[in-house]
Write a protein that holds these residues in place. Structure first.
Motif, PDB file in Angstrom:
ATOM      1  N   TYR A 542       0.822  -1.213   0.000  1.00  0.00           N
ATOM      2  CA  TYR A 542       0.000   0.000   0.000  1.00  0.00           C
ATOM      3  C   TYR A 542       0.858   1.265   0.000  1.00  0.00           C
ATOM      4  CZ  TYR A 542      -3.920  -3.054   1.161  1.00  0.00           C
ATOM      5  OH  TYR A 542      -4.882  -4.038   1.142  1.00  0.00           O
ATOM      6  N   PHE A 543       0.365   2.263  -0.747  1.00  0.00           N
ATOM      7  CA  PHE A 543       0.933   3.611  -0.696  1.00  0.00           C
ATOM      8  C   PHE A 543      -0.092   4.518  -0.032  1.00  0.00           C
ATOM      9  CE2 PHE A 543       1.293   7.847  -2.876  1.00  0.00           C
ATOM     10  CZ  PHE A 543       2.413   8.272  -2.172  1.00  0.00           C
ATOM     11  N   ILE A 544       0.298   5.128   1.088  1.00  0.00           N
ATOM     12  CA  ILE A 544      -0.589   6.006   1.853  1.00  0.00           C
ATOM     13  C   ILE A 544      -0.160   7.447   1.595  1.00  0.00           C
ATOM     14  CG2 ILE A 544      -1.414   6.639   4.140  1.00  0.00           C
ATOM     15  CD1 ILE A 544      -0.738   3.778   5.040  1.00  0.00           C
ATOM     16  N   TRP A 545      -1.064   8.217   1.005  1.00  0.00           N
ATOM     17  CA  TRP A 545      -0.764   9.608   0.670  1.00  0.00           C
ATOM     18  C   TRP A 545      -1.719  10.496   1.457  1.00  0.00           C
ATOM     19  CZ3 TRP A 545      -2.572  12.766  -4.060  1.00  0.00           C
ATOM     20  CH2 TRP A 545      -1.816  13.952  -4.161  1.00  0.00           C
ATOM     21  N   SER A 546      -1.180  11.191   2.453  1.00  0.00           N
ATOM     22  CA  SER A 546      -1.972  12.095   3.278  1.00  0.00           C
ATOM     23  C   SER A 546      -1.474  13.506   3.029  1.00  0.00           C
ATOM     24  CB  SER A 546      -1.826  11.722   4.759  1.00  0.00           C
ATOM     25  OG  SER A 546      -2.544  12.615   5.575  1.00  0.00           O
ATOM     26  N   ALA A 547      -2.185  14.237   2.195  1.00  0.00           N
ATOM     27  CA  ALA A 547      -1.744  15.572   1.787  1.00  0.00           C
ATOM     28  C   ALA A 547      -2.968  16.404   1.421  1.00  0.00           C
ATOM     29  CB  ALA A 547      -0.774  15.476   0.608  1.00  0.00           C
ATOM     30  N   VAL A 550      -5.674  15.699  -1.250  1.00  0.00           N
ATOM     31  CA  VAL A 550      -6.620  14.615  -0.999  1.00  0.00           C
ATOM     32  C   VAL A 550      -7.930  15.148  -0.436  1.00  0.00           C
ATOM     33  CG1 VAL A 550      -7.011  12.478   0.304  1.00  0.00           C
ATOM     34  CG2 VAL A 550      -4.744  12.965  -0.650  1.00  0.00           C
ATOM     35  N   TYR A 551      -7.871  16.219   0.362  1.00  0.00           N
ATOM     36  CA  TYR A 551      -9.076  16.638   1.090  1.00  0.00           C
ATOM     37  C   TYR A 551      -9.384  18.127   0.987  1.00  0.00           C
ATOM     38  CZ  TYR A 551      -5.397  17.720   4.522  1.00  0.00           C
ATOM     39  OH  TYR A 551      -4.273  18.187   5.131  1.00  0.00           O
ATOM     40  N   GLN A 552      -8.596  18.903   0.254  1.00  0.00           N
ATOM     41  CA  GLN A 552      -8.908  20.315   0.073  1.00  0.00           C
ATOM     42  C   GLN A 552      -9.329  20.582  -1.369  1.00  0.00           C
ATOM     43  OE1 GLN A 552      -5.736  22.855   1.405  1.00  0.00           O
ATOM     44  NE2 GLN A 552      -6.053  22.366   3.574  1.00  0.00           N
ATOM     45  N   LYS A 553     -10.063  21.663  -1.563  1.00  0.00           N
ATOM     46  CA  LYS A 553     -10.626  21.967  -2.872  1.00  0.00           C
ATOM     47  C   LYS A 553     -10.069  23.262  -3.475  1.00  0.00           C
ATOM     48  CE  LYS A 553     -13.193  18.334  -2.690  1.00  0.00           C
ATOM     49  NZ  LYS A 553     -12.867  17.166  -3.549  1.00  0.00           N
ATOM     50  N   LEU A 554      -8.913  23.690  -3.012  1.00  0.00           N
ATOM     51  CA  LEU A 554      -8.280  24.852  -3.637  1.00  0.00           C
ATOM     52  C   LEU A 554      -7.857  24.495  -5.059  1.00  0.00           C
ATOM     53  CD1 LEU A 554      -6.051  26.092  -0.660  1.00  0.00           C
ATOM     54  CD2 LEU A 554      -8.280  26.988  -1.401  1.00  0.00           C
ATOM     55  N   PRO A 555      -7.856  25.484  -5.970  1.00  0.00           N
ATOM     56  CA  PRO A 555      -7.542  25.179  -7.375  1.00  0.00           C
ATOM     57  C   PRO A 555      -6.228  24.406  -7.539  1.00  0.00           C
ATOM     58  CG  PRO A 555      -8.370  27.404  -7.178  1.00  0.00           C
ATOM     59  CD  PRO A 555      -8.214  26.910  -5.778  1.00  0.00           C
ATOM     60  N   THR A 577      -9.197   3.475  -1.155  1.00  0.00           N
ATOM     61  CA  THR A 577     -10.129   4.309  -0.401  1.00  0.00           C
ATOM     62  C   THR A 577      -9.567   5.715  -0.234  1.00  0.00           C
ATOM     63  OG1 THR A 577     -11.456   4.440   1.630  1.00  0.00           O
ATOM     64  CG2 THR A 577      -9.183   3.754   1.855  1.00  0.00           C
ATOM     65  N   VAL A 578     -10.463   6.639   0.011  1.00  0.00           N
ATOM     66  CA  VAL A 578     -10.113   7.995   0.434  1.00  0.00           C
ATOM     67  C   VAL A 578     -10.930   8.274   1.691  1.00  0.00           C
ATOM     68  CG1 VAL A 578     -10.101  10.432  -0.131  1.00  0.00           C
ATOM     69  CG2 VAL A 578      -9.655   8.752  -1.924  1.00  0.00           C
ATOM     70  N   LYS A 579     -10.251   8.474   2.798  1.00  0.00           N
ATOM     71  CA  LYS A 579     -10.913   8.651   4.078  1.00  0.00           C
ATOM     72  C   LYS A 579     -10.486   9.962   4.724  1.00  0.00           C
ATOM     73  CE  LYS A 579     -13.246   4.710   4.672  1.00  0.00           C
ATOM     74  NZ  LYS A 579     -14.669   4.619   5.006  1.00  0.00           N
ATOM     75  N   LYS A 580     -11.376  10.522   5.537  1.00  0.00           N
ATOM     76  CA  LYS A 580     -11.061  11.763   6.244  1.00  0.00           C
ATOM     77  C   LYS A 580     -11.022  11.501   7.743  1.00  0.00           C
ATOM     78  CE  LYS A 580     -12.150  16.674   6.495  1.00  0.00           C
ATOM     79  NZ  LYS A 580     -12.979  17.784   5.964  1.00  0.00           N
ATOM     80  N   ASP A 581      -9.940  11.983   8.357  1.00  0.00           N
ATOM     81  CA  ASP A 581      -9.775  11.909   9.812  1.00  0.00           C
ATOM     82  C   ASP A 581     -10.380  13.181  10.399  1.00  0.00           C
ATOM     83  OD1 ASP A 581      -9.015  11.720  12.423  1.00  0.00           O
ATOM     84  OD2 ASP A 581      -6.858  11.803  12.048  1.00  0.00           O
ATOM     85  N   ARG A 582     -11.548  13.069  11.005  1.00  0.00           N
ATOM     86  CA  ARG A 582     -12.260  14.250  11.474  1.00  0.00           C
ATOM     87  C   ARG A 582     -11.570  14.896  12.670  1.00  0.00           C
ATOM     88  NH1 ARG A 582     -16.821  14.654   8.709  1.00  0.00           N
ATOM     89  NH2 ARG A 582     -17.685  12.793   7.711  1.00  0.00           N
ATOM     90  N   LEU A 583     -10.925  14.110  13.501  1.00  0.00           N
ATOM     91  CA  LEU A 583     -10.249  14.676  14.660  1.00  0.00           C
ATOM     92  C   LEU A 583      -9.124  15.607  14.238  1.00  0.00           C
ATOM     93  CD1 LEU A 583      -9.804  14.828  17.744  1.00  0.00           C
ATOM     94  CD2 LEU A 583      -8.293  12.831  17.517  1.00  0.00           C
ATOM     95  N   ASN A 584      -8.325  15.185  13.291  1.00  0.00           N
ATOM     96  CA  ASN A 584      -7.200  15.991  12.829  1.00  0.00           C
ATOM     97  C   ASN A 584      -7.547  16.839  11.611  1.00  0.00           C
ATOM     98  OD1 ASN A 584      -5.021  15.141  14.657  1.00  0.00           O
ATOM     99  ND2 ASN A 584      -5.298  13.122  13.721  1.00  0.00           N
ATOM    100  N   ALA A 585      -8.751  16.678  11.091  1.00  0.00           N
ATOM    101  CA  ALA A 585      -9.211  17.439   9.926  1.00  0.00           C
ATOM    102  C   ALA A 585      -8.286  17.254   8.725  1.00  0.00           C
ATOM    103  CB  ALA A 585      -9.340  18.919  10.276  1.00  0.00           C
ATOM    104  N   VAL A 586      -7.897  16.002   8.489  1.00  0.00           N
ATOM    105  CA  VAL A 586      -7.061  15.669   7.338  1.00  0.00           C
ATOM    106  C   VAL A 586      -7.685  14.462   6.648  1.00  0.00           C
ATOM    107  CG1 VAL A 586      -4.963  16.563   8.420  1.00  0.00           C
ATOM    108  CG2 VAL A 586      -5.524  14.129   8.643  1.00  0.00           C
ATOM    109  N   GLY A 587      -7.163  14.139   5.487  1.00  0.00           N
ATOM    110  CA  GLY A 587      -7.633  12.974   4.759  1.00  0.00           C
ATOM    111  C   GLY A 587      -6.471  12.171   4.219  1.00  0.00           C
ATOM    112  N   ALA A 588      -6.727  10.949   3.814  1.00  0.00           N
ATOM    113  CA  ALA A 588      -5.686  10.077   3.272  1.00  0.00           C
ATOM    114  C   ALA A 588      -6.253   9.275   2.118  1.00  0.00           C
ATOM    115  CB  ALA A 588      -5.159   9.143   4.357  1.00  0.00           C
ATOM    116  N   ALA A 589      -5.469   9.214   1.044  1.00  0.00           N
ATOM    117  CA  ALA A 589      -5.787   8.338  -0.090  1.00  0.00           C
ATOM    118  C   ALA A 589      -4.857   7.133  -0.005  1.00  0.00           C
ATOM    119  CB  ALA A 589      -5.595   9.076  -1.405  1.00  0.00           C
ATOM    120  N   ILE A 590      -5.422   5.944  -0.103  1.00  0.00           N
ATOM    121  CA  ILE A 590      -4.626   4.719   0.044  1.00  0.00           C
ATOM    122  C   ILE A 590      -4.716   3.926  -1.253  1.00  0.00           C
ATOM    123  CG2 ILE A 590      -4.284   2.610   1.385  1.00  0.00           C
ATOM    124  CD1 ILE A 590      -5.543   3.999   3.767  1.00  0.00           C
TER     125      ILE A 590
END
Length: 851
Positions: A542-547, A550-555, A577-590
């Protein structure tokens, strides 16, 4: 008158009788006085003899206890002069065989037996001399017994011998022949309590002490030991020595420097060994290195291959981070890196995960920039690490569990054991993964965030200095179970990748014909950096990309996400999958790498292209990146075709793909693997953990400088340590085996500096490394590199040819290091030394390292 006369006569007779009586009484008193005087001189002698017997009993008890302890053979104090005059000379390893030691001991026993007979005749005289001249340390006031003889009598239970009659030559020969183990003084001062080993090594001086390996054979003071006792003791001694340096038959494995161990040594071998020692001694004296302190811009953080400013200034471009790659000086430095002012011994694990001494890594820039993200904070005399990161401000453990909940198949510590953390920061992610039984190889470039990798290593977390630039990473292909990137600042979508915002289809039509389009795409395509991750990622990994893309909508984020989606799809990576960590307000694409070639074969365009068959995916040392993908092995006998067994079973199981190979030591590879593991389990349990005087509770960062199958690291699995397994570039490439069993490591050339900060390892282990590279490298430069990466009070353990051990010992002494233990047998040697805080006073400017 008559009465008067007779009265005078009777008076004279009475007077005569009185005189006689007085004389008799006087003589009697004299005799009584003499008897009392003699009695008073005898009684103390009996007490003295009792005291001497107690001393002998104590000495005998010490020796008996020493039999069960690996290197506890020193029993008493020997003066420095006595050691130098009659014992094994400093810098010389004893190469005498067991047969020579046995013959020497027999000569000693005969001499001692003769002295026993002499003692029976002169017992009173000897006791009188003991009372009159003994100063309590075995030395008479008249100088008739030197310190060696007093020591020898104590060790062999011969305290009643007349000092002047002991044959000095025989004694010296006995000590020289049997002194195969030398143990140095323990760590002094404030650290003595922390460095006491389990075997309670008895240290005496801080000079070289020659200890007798067969003292237990001379314990009986009244009779010569029988042949049966000699045989049993000899067998016990051989067993003890074999636990230190097991023979090939016992360990079921041969060292790469093959030696033939016969039952009898020849005179030619003995003479040749002695000549080698003499030549080595002369060479050591002639080439005694005068150490100096490195003067560089980096100061205490100097890394020769990363601080070569002479080359960095001349680089034509730095857009691919060429200035963060390795640029080694033409001549490796032979100076010593200075210590930071106020440097202290590192805090022990696991406390070190949360705090380190500020003055050990006196950098505050990262705390100023990243403190709000809980990377690192300055707290008094400490730097503290709350366990956060850019993507996990509220702690790494929550983030780690969030990832596994997103994809349960990740299974930390079971299916996923060895991971690569790209752009690791202070490596809190890897530090907390230890709680999930996961090893993380963390890396980041030097100075992108000041001292981030140095912080990690000081905390006791694995990390190296490296960069995703123009070269392949120093790892084999298909070895990491997971690759992780959390805001790692690597432009995966840009470096060499097709970006249709820059190259439109219309542009291709204008510049190239349709027939040439695919050929041109193969040259410019790739996403080289992501393709390099594809090379080292295990099929099915697996490649885990948390950046932010993945979870922001800026251009900008949307554009990067689109480019990454195109690239990963063309590489046949499955977006699980693409999941969002609500506690840290981040997301990760796996993503998951394919485990077969089906997707590759179904692609309409060969972009990115598959690598040529001649392209070796395991070639990783100073090899340029390629914009291509290697096929997935599908033959069940090939490495990478199957996932390894779950941890911890994979540690002890020979890899399935070793069936058809020949091992490093000449046997079938799987037999080699098992023999290597059994060998190191024996060596570590019977010698390293008991006989080195190492407090393993204070050890955290360990390096095996010349690993083969990783047996050394595997044998340490129950300790709270991690081991960096280094496979030299000129050795058999067994690094894939190490990863397969759930360990990690990297390739390296020891003629160059290692990609780490100074003072980062507690223990360095070198098994036949120095002798294998001495034809390519200057030993003094390699030892200088060892000094650079070893922490003060850290240990270096060397197993090598005896002459190499002698050379390393000589250099260690010139560095003011403490010789903890040295042993030799059949031309092979073992050395353990401890680095001290000593630094030279003279500086040596390093022109290439000065900005």
């Amino acid at each position: 008158m008559a009465m008067a006369k007779y009265s005078r006569v009777d008076g004279r007779k009475s007077s005569s009788y009185c005189s006689t009586a007085v004389i008799v009484v006087f003589v009697a008193f004299c005799l009584v006085g003499i008897w009392m005087f003699m009695s008073s001189s005898v009684v103390p002698l009996e007490n003295s003899d009792l005291s001497s017997q107690e001393t002998r009993n104590e000495a005998k008890q010490t020796l008996q206890e020493g039999v069960s302890k690996q290197f506890d053979d020193t029993s008493g104090d020997i003066s420095e002069d006595a050691t130098r005059e009659g014992g094994t000379m400093p810098g010389k390893v004893s190469l005498n065989t067991d047969e020579e030691s046995r013959k020497s001991v027999e000569e000693n026993q005969e001499e001692n037996h003769g002295n026993d007979s002499s003692d029976e005749k002169t017992d009173s005289e000897n006791e009188q001399r003991t009372v009159d001249g003994d100063d309590g340390s075995g030395n008479g006031k008249d100088g008739e017994m030197d310190s060696r003889e007093g020591k020898s009598n104590l060790e062999s239970g011969q305290a009643e011998n007349e000092g002047g009659e002991m044959n000095n030559n025989v004694q010296a020969e006995s000590e020289e022949n049997s002194g195969e183990i030398r143990s140095e003084s323990a760590e002094g001062g404030k650290n003595s309590d922390e460095e006491v080993s389990e075997d309670k090594i008895k240290h005496v001086d801080k000079e070289d002490i020659s200890t007798v390996d067969n003292n237990e054979k001379n314990q009986d003071e009244n009779s010569e030991p029988s042949a049966v006792e000699n045989s049993a003791e000899s067998e016990e001694n051989n067993q003890t020595s074999n636990e230190i340096l097991p023979t090939a038959a016992q360990s079921e494995i041969l060292t790469e420097s093959t030696t033939q161990n016969g039952a009898w040594s020849t005179q030619a071998e003995e003479s040749q060994n002695e000549k080698k020692w003499q030549q080595a001694s002369i060479s050591n004296e002639e080439n005694d290195h005068q150490w100096k302190v490195c003067k560089s811009t980096a100061g205490p953080d100097y890394i020769p291959c990363l601080d070569n400013w002479q080359v960095i200034r001349k680089l034509p471009s730095t857009k691919h981070y060429e200035h963060r790659e390795r640029h080694c000086p033409s001549e490796p430095p032979t100076c010593l890196v200075p210590l930071p002012e106020g440097y202290k011994r590192s805090i022990k694990w696991p406390k070190s995960r949360d705090k380190i001494w500020y003055y050990n890594v006196p950098h505050t820039k990262l705390a100023e920039v990243k403190g709000h993200q809980n990377w690192v904070k300055v707290t008094g005399e400490y730097l503290t690490f709350p366990g956060g990161g850019t993507q996990f401000k509220n702690g790494a453990l929550h983030y780690i569990d969030f990832l596994q909940q997103s994809v349960p198949d990740i299974a930390w510590g079971k299916r996923s054991r060895v991971i690569l953390d790209v752009g690791c920061g202070v490596a809190s992610f890897g530090g907390y993964l230890f709680e999930r039984d996961v090893l993380a190889m963390s890396f980041a470039p030097k100075d992108e965030h000041e001292a981030q990798v140095q912080f990690a290593l000081e905390r006791g977390i694995p990390a190296i200095l490296n960069v995703m630039g123009t070269k392949r990473l120093p790892f084999p292909s298909s070895v990491f179970d997971v690759v992780h990137c959390a805001r790692c600042r690597v432009p995966w979508h840009v470096e060499g990748a097709i970006s249709f915002s820059y190259f439109s289809v219309f542009s291709y039509v204008l510049l190239y014909s349709f027939s040439d389009m695919e050929t041109h795409l193969r040259h410019i395509s790739g996403g080289k950096l992501l393709l390099e991750l594809n090379r080292v990622l295990r099929p099915g990994g697996y490649f885990i990309w948390s950046a932010t893309p993945v979870y922001q909508k800026l251009p900008e984020d949307v554009g990067i996400w689109q480019e990454m989606s195109r690239l990963t799809k063309s590489m046949c990576w499955d977006l699980v999958t693409v999941k969002k960590d609500r506690l840290n307000a981040v997301g990760a694409a796996i993503y998951q790498k394919p485990a077969s070639n089906d997707c590759y074969n179904k692609r309409s365009k060969n972009v990115p292209p598959l690598c040529e068959e001649s392209d070796d995916p395991n070639a990783a040392w100073n090899v340029s990146l390629q914009a291509c993908m290697h096929k997935v092995p599908e033959d069940s006998t090939e490495r990478g075709s199957l996932w390894p067994a779950q941890w911890p079973e994979r540690l002890e199981q020979p890899p399935y793909w070793l069936n058809s190979q020949i091992g490093v030591y000449g046997k079938a590879a799987q037999e080699d693997f098992t023999a290597d593991y059994n060998h190191w389990k024996t060596v570590i349990s019977e010698s390293y953990l008991k006989g080195m005087g190492i407090d393993w509770s204070s050890v955290r960062n360990v390096m095996d400088m010349k690993a083969v199958y990783g047996g050394f690291a595997a044998a340490l699995k129950d300790l709270k340590v991690w081991v960096m397994n280094v496979v030299p570039i000129d050795a058999a490439d067994t690094l894939p085996v190490i990863y397969e069993r759930g360990l990690f490591g990297m390739h390296h050339d020891w003629c160059e500096s290692f990609n780490t900060y100074p003072r980062t390892y507690d223990v360095l282990h070198a098994d036949h490394l120095f002798s294998s590279i001495q034809n390519r490298c200057k030993l003094v430069a390699v030892i200088a590199e060892v000094d650079r990466i070893l922490r003060p009070e850290g240990k270096l353990i060397v197993r090598d040819k005896a002459e190499t051990i002698s050379a390393v010992e000589s250099m260690a002494k010139s560095l003011q290091w403490e010789i903890r233990m040295i042993y030799s047998k059949d031309g092979e040697g073992l050395l353990c030394v401890r680095k001290k805080f000593w630094r030279p006073t003279v500086e040596e400017p390093i022109k290439s390292a000065i900005v």
